[in-house]
Design an enzyme around this catalytic site. Structure first.
Site, PDB file in Angstrom:
ATOM      1  N   CYS A   1       0.799  -1.242   0.000  1.00  0.00           N
ATOM      2  CA  CYS A   1       0.000   0.000   0.000  1.00  0.00           C
ATOM      3  C   CYS A   1       0.825   1.283   0.000  1.00  0.00           C
ATOM      4  CB  CYS A   1      -0.941  -0.016   1.195  1.00  0.00           C
ATOM      5  SG  CYS A   1      -2.145  -1.354   1.073  1.00  0.00           S
TER       6      CYS A   1
HETATM    7  N1  LIG Z   1      -2.846  -6.370   1.596  1.00  0.00           N
HETATM    8  C1  LIG Z   1      -3.398  -5.334   2.170  1.00  0.00           C
HETATM    9  O1  LIG Z   1      -3.170  -5.093   3.339  1.00  0.00           O
HETATM   10  C2  LIG Z   1      -4.359  -4.426   1.419  1.00  0.00           C
HETATM   11  C3  LIG Z   1      -5.100  -3.504   2.157  1.00  0.00           C
HETATM   12  C4  LIG Z   1      -5.981  -2.678   1.494  1.00  0.00           C
HETATM   13  C5  LIG Z   1      -6.104  -2.749   0.112  1.00  0.00           C
HETATM   14  N2  LIG Z   1      -5.351  -3.654  -0.592  1.00  0.00           N
HETATM   15  C6  LIG Z   1      -5.552  -3.707  -2.045  1.00  0.00           C
HETATM   16  O2  LIG Z   1      -6.325  -4.865  -2.353  1.00  0.00           O
HETATM   17  C7  LIG Z   1      -5.926  -5.408  -3.606  1.00  0.00           C
HETATM   18  C8  LIG Z   1      -5.517  -6.854  -3.434  1.00  0.00           C
HETATM   19  O3  LIG Z   1      -4.382  -6.896  -2.585  1.00  0.00           O
HETATM   20  P1  LIG Z   1      -3.946  -8.208  -1.806  1.00  0.00           P
HETATM   21  O4  LIG Z   1      -2.996  -7.749  -0.773  1.00  0.00           O
HETATM   22  O5  LIG Z   1      -5.120  -8.988  -1.419  1.00  0.00           O
HETATM   23  O6  LIG Z   1      -3.151  -8.980  -2.971  1.00  0.00           O
HETATM   24  P2  LIG Z   1      -2.579 -10.487  -2.895  1.00  0.00           P
HETATM   25  O7  LIG Z   1      -1.421 -10.518  -3.818  1.00  0.00           O
HETATM   26  O8  LIG Z   1      -2.427 -10.912  -1.484  1.00  0.00           O
HETATM   27  O9  LIG Z   1      -3.755 -11.345  -3.517  1.00  0.00           O
HETATM   28  C9  LIG Z   1      -4.210 -11.194  -4.805  1.00  0.00           C
HETATM   29  C10 LIG Z   1      -4.675 -12.544  -5.312  1.00  0.00           C
HETATM   30  O10 LIG Z   1      -5.264 -12.334  -6.575  1.00  0.00           O
HETATM   31  C11 LIG Z   1      -4.912 -13.402  -7.425  1.00  0.00           C
HETATM   32  N3  LIG Z   1      -5.112 -12.945  -8.786  1.00  0.00           N
HETATM   33  C12 LIG Z   1      -4.361 -12.091  -9.503  1.00  0.00           C
HETATM   34  N4  LIG Z   1      -4.936 -11.859 -10.695  1.00  0.00           N
HETATM   35  C13 LIG Z   1      -6.066 -12.599 -10.724  1.00  0.00           C
HETATM   36  C14 LIG Z   1      -7.078 -12.786 -11.691  1.00  0.00           C
HETATM   37  N5  LIG Z   1      -7.059 -12.128 -12.848  1.00  0.00           N
HETATM   38  N6  LIG Z   1      -8.075 -13.647 -11.406  1.00  0.00           N
HETATM   39  C15 LIG Z   1      -8.110 -14.286 -10.225  1.00  0.00           C
HETATM   40  N7  LIG Z   1      -7.189 -14.138  -9.271  1.00  0.00           N
HETATM   41  C16 LIG Z   1      -6.176 -13.292  -9.514  1.00  0.00           C
HETATM   42  C17 LIG Z   1      -3.509 -13.756  -7.034  1.00  0.00           C
HETATM   43  O11 LIG Z   1      -3.182 -15.086  -7.382  1.00  0.00           O
HETATM   44  C18 LIG Z   1      -3.547 -13.549  -5.507  1.00  0.00           C
HETATM   45  O12 LIG Z   1      -3.836 -14.732  -4.813  1.00  0.00           O
HETATM   46  C19 LIG Z   1      -4.823  -4.502  -4.108  1.00  0.00           C
HETATM   47  O13 LIG Z   1      -5.390  -3.510  -4.936  1.00  0.00           O
HETATM   48  C20 LIG Z   1      -4.284  -3.869  -2.850  1.00  0.00           C
HETATM   49  O14 LIG Z   1      -3.693  -2.621  -3.086  1.00  0.00           O
HETATM   50  C21 LIG Z   1      -4.498  -4.498   0.047  1.00  0.00           C
END
Ligand SMILES: NC(=O)c1ccc[n+]([C@@H]2O[C@H](COP(=O)([O-])OP(=O)(O)OC[C@H]3O[C@@H](n4cnc5c(N)ncnc54)[C@H](O)[C@@H]3O)[C@@H](O)[C@H]2O)c1
Length: 401
Positions: free
Chosen positions: A257
């Protein structure tokens, strides 16, 4: 209600674990390893206990899948895929593209589509909706909404239930349905007037942190140059009961983030002719901290790190998680190696990273603490090398910022 969550990472699995108490949840992820693990009752995300996954699997209210056919009859689709930066540090919407393609090609009934992935204002209206419509073989009128995720993995006091959640739909009906969906498992929902406000608020929250972290990182350097203890000074400033919020210095910022989201805001600002000078400079200051840390370590050790064994303690981007995305440890290690040091790292929470394994916490010429997990004993850190430099402020008796 059938809910499909696209992406089963930190955000997607957290939503799935809460929604599965009320809905029939399908976690769609294109990573077969993750899907197999989840279906065998294992959790890869801190804060989501495997017993919860096992409970929902047994109750039949949750399954993970790589099969896009499972999306066909979804009533609610939540998008939770990565929105990182490209190699040249520009917003990378390729995962969102691919998620929209999967939804458009497979969803065959009108649904509520909610984006939780972080992106710049206008993404839902000008990017996600048109992309899904473009890929849909038949014209279907979906409802679209945004509800930016605020989860902080590994945190005990605030979770999905008690963290207020922003939301906005593209239409009043989308807003109403979004409220209905989240109110099952969130205590406080805050509706804003447009998806763009919700998208911008999420970016500004993280930009606020990024800029303040950069400021305190710069201040740490100023304090050191003046021979003043930065932590004592911050504690002193923090006695003011209003108008001050304490941030602490570090070797830089990591995670998905803080180093990433402000760049989304800067990119959209500059595209619209507005300056983003603070954001850009804050990013540079935070990235430069790793080199400053190595400069300090080198200066303390007769000006040379050539051939010295250096143990980097903690390579996760923050305490008590295994997440190494954008970790400051990567740049610290790069600069140490660039100066001829023989670098290994200790982090049993991470275990394996970049083809290397966690080394024992002992026997180095020097140790540099980048992240201090609660499970790592302070005394063992101090005993791991004759010289210990701590960037966290948590190892009493070590040299530090
Ligand atoms: N991690 C955090 O603390 C957090 C907090 C707030 C917001 N976010 C936002 O949330 C979003 C997701 O982040 P995250 O941390 O969960 O990511 P992550 O990498 O932990 O998980 C994403 C998942 O999506 C899968 N993926 C990717 N492309 C895909 C597709 N086309 N179809 C299906 N699955 C797919 C990946 O295999 C992975 O398992 C991002 O935009 C991030 O900025 C994250």
């Amino acid at each position: 209600m059938k809910v499909v969550i696209i992406g089963q990472g930190y955000v997607g699995l957290t939503i799935a674990a809460f929604a599965a108490e009320f809905d029939s949840v399908v976690g769609f992820d294109n990573n077969q390893v993750i899907v197999d693990q989840l279906n065998s009752g294992k959790s890869h995300i801190e804060g989501i206990d495997k017993s919860l996954i096992a409970k929902w699997l047994k109750a039949g209210s949750y399954k993970a899948t790589t099969d896009a056919m499972d999306i066909v009859d979804a009533e609610v689709v939540v998008i939770a895929v990565p929105t990182p930066l490209t190699q040249d540090r520009q917003p990378d919407l390729s995962y969102l593209d691919s998620a929209c393609k999967t939804i458009g090609e497979n969803l065959q009934r009108p649904a509520l589509i909610i984006n939780e992935s972080t992106s710049f204002p206008g993404t839902l209206r000008n990017y996600i909706k048109p992309a899904i419509e473009k890929h849909s073989p038949n014209p279907i009128t979906h409802l679209y909404a945004i509800s930016p995720e605020r989860v902080d993995p590994g945190r005990g006091d605030f979770n999905q239930k008690n963290t207020p959640r922003l939301f906005a739909g593209l239409t009043p009906e989308a807003s109403a349905k979004t409220h209905e969906f989240y109110s099952m498992f969130c205590d406080q929902l805050v509706e804003v007037s447009s998806p763009e406000v919700a998208e911008a608020a999420k970016l500004f929250e993280n930009t606020f942190r990024q800029v303040n972290i950069a400021l305190v990182n710069e201040f740490a350097q100023i304090a050191n140059s003046l021979g003043i203890n930065v932590y004592e000074t911050l504690d002193a400033a923090n006695t003011k009961p209003y108008g001050f919020m304490k941030f602490t210095p570090s070797a830089g910022v990591g995670g998905h983030c803080i180093p990433v989201d402000p760049t989304y805001l800067a990119a959209v600002a500059e595209e619209n002719g507005a300056p983003a000078t603070f954001i850009r400079r804050a990013n540079e200051v935070n990235l430069e901290m790793s080199e400053y840390v190595v400069d300090r370590v080198q200066a303390d050790n007769d000006g040379s790190l050539q051939g010295k064994s250096v143990l980097v303690v903690g390579v996760a981007y923050k305490p008590n998680v295994a997440d190494v995305r954008e970790t400051a440890a990567e740049l610290v290690i790069k600069h140490l190696r660039g100066r001829g040091a023989v670098v290994s790292w200790h982090d049993d929470v991470v275990g394996n990273w970049k083809g290397e394994s966690s080394s024992p916490l002992q026997g180095a010429d020097m140790a540099v603490v980048v992240t201090k997990h609660d499970s790592v004993d302070e005394k063992k850190i101090l005993a791991s090398a004759p010289y210990v430099f701590d960037t966290t402020g948590k190892v009493k008796g070590a040299k530090g910022l």
